[in-house]
Design a protein around this motif. Structure first.
Motif, PDB file in Angstrom:
ATOM      1  N   ILE A 118       3.590  -1.693  -4.501  1.00 49.09           N
ATOM      2  CA  ILE A 118       3.138  -1.849  -3.142  1.00 49.09           C
ATOM      3  C   ILE A 118       1.742  -1.352  -3.113  1.00 49.09           C
ATOM      4  O   ILE A 118       1.231  -0.994  -4.093  1.00 49.09           O
ATOM      5  CB  ILE A 118       3.933  -0.956  -2.244  1.00 49.09           C
ATOM      6  CG1 ILE A 118       3.243  -1.033  -0.919  1.00 49.09           C
ATOM      7  CG2 ILE A 118       3.829   0.428  -2.667  1.00 49.09           C
ATOM      8  CD1 ILE A 118       4.035  -1.000   0.196  1.00 49.09           C
ATOM      9  N   ALA A 119       1.317  -1.152  -1.985  1.00 48.67           N
ATOM     10  CA  ALA A 119       0.176  -0.341  -1.779  1.00 48.67           C
ATOM     11  C   ALA A 119      -1.019  -1.093  -1.337  1.00 48.67           C
ATOM     12  O   ALA A 119      -1.118  -2.252  -1.516  1.00 48.67           O
ATOM     13  CB  ALA A 119      -0.151   0.399  -3.012  1.00 48.67           C
ATOM     14  N   ASP A 120      -1.859  -0.319  -0.790  1.00 45.60           N
ATOM     15  CA  ASP A 120      -3.075  -0.876  -0.266  1.00 45.60           C
ATOM     16  C   ASP A 120      -4.070  -0.938  -1.400  1.00 45.60           C
ATOM     17  O   ASP A 120      -4.386   0.064  -1.992  1.00 45.60           O
ATOM     18  CB  ASP A 120      -3.612   0.001   0.848  1.00 45.60           C
ATOM     19  CG  ASP A 120      -2.565   0.275   1.868  1.00 45.60           C
ATOM     20  OD1 ASP A 120      -2.401   1.428   2.243  1.00 45.60           O
ATOM     21  OD2 ASP A 120      -1.900  -0.680   2.273  1.00 45.60           O
ATOM     22  N   GLU A 124     -10.482   0.622   2.009  1.00 46.37           N
ATOM     23  CA  GLU A 124     -11.015   0.203   3.297  1.00 46.37           C
ATOM     24  C   GLU A 124      -9.913  -0.309   4.211  1.00 46.37           C
ATOM     25  O   GLU A 124     -10.036  -0.285   5.430  1.00 46.37           O
ATOM     26  CB  GLU A 124     -12.061  -0.905   3.137  1.00 46.37           C
ATOM     27  CG  GLU A 124     -13.254  -0.491   2.310  1.00 46.37           C
ATOM     28  CD  GLU A 124     -13.012  -0.752   0.841  1.00 46.37           C
ATOM     29  OE1 GLU A 124     -12.914  -1.917   0.447  1.00 46.37           O
ATOM     30  OE2 GLU A 124     -12.882   0.237   0.102  1.00 46.37           O
ATOM     31  N   THR A 125      -8.827  -0.806   3.600  1.00 44.25           N
ATOM     32  CA  THR A 125      -7.719  -1.306   4.396  1.00 44.25           C
ATOM     33  C   THR A 125      -7.141  -0.193   5.264  1.00 44.25           C
ATOM     34  O   THR A 125      -6.723  -0.413   6.389  1.00 44.25           O
ATOM     35  CB  THR A 125      -6.619  -1.866   3.482  1.00 44.25           C
ATOM     36  OG1 THR A 125      -7.209  -2.812   2.606  1.00 44.25           O
ATOM     37  CG2 THR A 125      -5.521  -2.536   4.287  1.00 44.25           C
ATOM     38  N   MET A 126      -7.148   1.037   4.714  1.00 46.54           N
ATOM     39  CA  MET A 126      -6.629   2.167   5.477  1.00 46.54           C
ATOM     40  C   MET A 126      -7.686   2.719   6.427  1.00 46.54           C
ATOM     41  O   MET A 126      -7.377   3.228   7.494  1.00 46.54           O
ATOM     42  CB  MET A 126      -6.186   3.274   4.510  1.00 46.54           C
ATOM     43  CG  MET A 126      -4.966   2.920   3.692  1.00 46.54           C
ATOM     44  SD  MET A 126      -3.505   2.725   4.701  1.00 46.54           S
ATOM     45  CE  MET A 126      -3.342   4.372   5.350  1.00 46.54           C
ATOM     46  N   ARG A 144      -3.961  -7.353   3.431  1.00 47.66           N
ATOM     47  CA  ARG A 144      -3.126  -6.288   2.878  1.00 47.66           C
ATOM     48  C   ARG A 144      -1.754  -6.825   2.496  1.00 47.66           C
ATOM     49  O   ARG A 144      -1.211  -6.468   1.443  1.00 47.66           O
ATOM     50  CB  ARG A 144      -2.967  -5.147   3.884  1.00 47.66           C
ATOM     51  CG  ARG A 144      -2.290  -3.929   3.264  1.00 47.66           C
ATOM     52  CD  ARG A 144      -2.236  -2.770   4.208  1.00 47.66           C
ATOM     53  NE  ARG A 144      -1.184  -2.911   5.187  1.00 47.66           N
ATOM     54  CZ  ARG A 144      -0.842  -1.948   6.041  1.00 47.66           C
ATOM     55  NH1 ARG A 144      -1.498  -0.816   6.063  1.00 47.66           N
ATOM     56  NH2 ARG A 144       0.143  -2.142   6.896  1.00 47.66           N
ATOM     57  N   THR A 145      -1.186  -7.693   3.341  1.00 49.92           N
ATOM     58  CA  THR A 145       0.118  -8.284   3.039  1.00 49.92           C
ATOM     59  C   THR A 145       0.057  -9.084   1.744  1.00 49.92           C
ATOM     60  O   THR A 145       0.956  -8.999   0.901  1.00 49.92           O
ATOM     61  CB  THR A 145       0.574  -9.187   4.193  1.00 49.92           C
ATOM     62  OG1 THR A 145       0.697  -8.390   5.389  1.00 49.92           O
ATOM     63  CG2 THR A 145       1.914  -9.828   3.885  1.00 49.92           C
ATOM     64  N   LEU A 146      -1.007  -9.860   1.584  1.00 42.52           N
ATOM     65  CA  LEU A 146      -1.177 -10.650   0.356  1.00 42.52           C
ATOM     66  C   LEU A 146      -1.261  -9.738  -0.863  1.00 42.52           C
ATOM     67  O   LEU A 146      -0.588  -9.966  -1.880  1.00 42.52           O
ATOM     68  CB  LEU A 146      -2.440 -11.510   0.455  1.00 42.52           C
ATOM     69  CG  LEU A 146      -2.873 -12.224  -0.832  1.00 42.52           C
ATOM     70  CD1 LEU A 146      -1.815 -13.239  -1.264  1.00 42.52           C
ATOM     71  CD2 LEU A 146      -4.227 -12.901  -0.640  1.00 42.52           C
ATOM     72  N   LEU A 147      -2.066  -8.686  -0.764  1.00 42.74           N
ATOM     73  CA  LEU A 147      -2.253  -7.793  -1.905  1.00 42.74           C
ATOM     74  C   LEU A 147      -0.961  -7.045  -2.234  1.00 42.74           C
ATOM     75  O   LEU A 147      -0.630  -6.849  -3.407  1.00 42.74           O
ATOM     76  CB  LEU A 147      -3.387  -6.812  -1.614  1.00 42.74           C
ATOM     77  CG  LEU A 147      -4.776  -7.450  -1.561  1.00 42.74           C
ATOM     78  CD1 LEU A 147      -5.805  -6.446  -1.035  1.00 42.74           C
ATOM     79  CD2 LEU A 147      -5.198  -7.947  -2.934  1.00 42.74           C
ATOM     80  N   GLU A 148      -0.223  -6.624  -1.205  1.00 45.96           N
ATOM     81  CA  GLU A 148       1.050  -5.950  -1.444  1.00 45.96           C
ATOM     82  C   GLU A 148       2.031  -6.879  -2.152  1.00 45.96           C
ATOM     83  O   GLU A 148       2.758  -6.461  -3.057  1.00 45.96           O
ATOM     84  CB  GLU A 148       1.641  -5.440  -0.128  1.00 45.96           C
ATOM     85  CG  GLU A 148       0.887  -4.248   0.437  1.00 45.96           C
ATOM     86  CD  GLU A 148       1.463  -3.768   1.754  1.00 45.96           C
ATOM     87  OE1 GLU A 148       2.322  -4.471   2.318  1.00 45.96           O
ATOM     88  OE2 GLU A 148       1.049  -2.689   2.213  1.00 45.96           O
ATOM     89  N   ARG A 149       2.036  -8.157  -1.738  1.00 49.75           N
ATOM     90  CA  ARG A 149       2.930  -9.124  -2.380  1.00 49.75           C
ATOM     91  C   ARG A 149       2.541  -9.319  -3.849  1.00 49.75           C
ATOM     92  O   ARG A 149       3.408  -9.401  -4.724  1.00 49.75           O
ATOM     93  CB  ARG A 149       2.885 -10.448  -1.626  1.00 49.75           C
ATOM     94  CG  ARG A 149       3.975 -11.419  -2.061  1.00 49.75           C
ATOM     95  CD  ARG A 149       4.062 -12.620  -1.143  1.00 49.75           C
ATOM     96  NE  ARG A 149       2.924 -13.505  -1.283  1.00 49.75           N
ATOM     97  CZ  ARG A 149       2.001 -13.715  -0.350  1.00 49.75           C
ATOM     98  NH1 ARG A 149       2.074 -13.081   0.805  1.00 49.75           N
ATOM     99  NH2 ARG A 149       1.011 -14.550  -0.557  1.00 49.75           N
TER     100      ARG A 149
END
Length: 234
Positions: A118-120, A124-126, A144-149
């Protein structure tokens, strides 16, 4: 873990070895305020580690709570040989791996050979600007959803190292110590994880480029019928 949009949790300052021992001693003495301080200081880092291992939000939260309870019971034996962060990370990883083995037995399937995460991906997302527009906020959420996937799809060994090194900024030495692997292996897995993420994202971008301004049959019909209707009235 509660996280309010627009108010990112500040990154905690690192504890010195003396701070580690002092805080551990306060927790060991039964001081509840010290135990709460410990949890709030390490919550984000340890949650991300659990989530990277288990690939499930609720399971990660449960595992983290159990790891904290184990830490509370074991902390009188903490001597500061490793940092408090490293010691807690090991407890979380142990709890997560125990859960995965238990789940594998329950489902009569072999444990996963590759672990996902997972994770950001970018900090910068946070730490987004609180004054960002709704469109910017939506774009950040989608990214963020794309990167977590994509992180969740990485093999286990690479995902964990990536989250520890890139997301939570563990040092190479601390990552190696937590995972019980050589520092050279940490570096090679980190490099490989970044390469796999870049390749995966590039494939998605290639596919997206083909669909940009998509022109499907419904749109085609709508334009043709619209033109025919207008031309008939002229």
């Amino acid at each position: 873990m509660t996280h309010h949009a627009g108010h990112p949790e500040p990154k905690p300052l690192p504890l010195t070895e003396e701070d580690d021992r002092t805080l551990a001693a306060r927790v060991a003495s039964g001081e509840r305020a010290a135990f709460e301080q410990l949890m709030r200081r390490y919550n984000r880092r340890l949650y991300r580690l659990a989530r990277a291992t288990l690939r499930d939000d609720a399971e990660a939260e449960d595992a983290l709570q159990e790891a904290y309870l184990a830490a509370f019971r074991a902390i009188p034996r903490f001597r500061g040989d490793a940092s408090l962060s490293t010691w807690l990370s090991r407890l979380v990883l142990n709890e997560c791996l125990t859960r995965r083995r238990r789940g594998a037995r329950r489902d009569t399937i072999a444990p996963m050979v590759g672990l996902s995460s997972i994770a950001d991906f970018e900090r910068e997302t946070m730490d987004a600007d609180q004054n960002e527009s709704p469109d910017q906020a939506l774009m950040r959420t989608e990214l963020r959803t794309l990167l977590e996937r994509k992180l969740d799809a990485l093999p286990e060994a690479f995902r964990i190292v990536f989250v520890m090194r890139c997301v939570e900024e563990f040092s190479v030495e601390e990552t190696a110590e937590c995972l019980g692997i050589p520092e050279a292996t940490v570096r090679s897995r980190h490099f490989r994880a970044r390469s796999m993420l870049r390749e995966s994202l590039a494939r998605d971008i290639d596919l997206a480029e083909r669909d940009v301004f998509s022109f499907d049959g419904e749109r085609c019909d709508r334009i043709v019928l619209g033109v025919l209707a207008k031309s008939a009235s002229r």
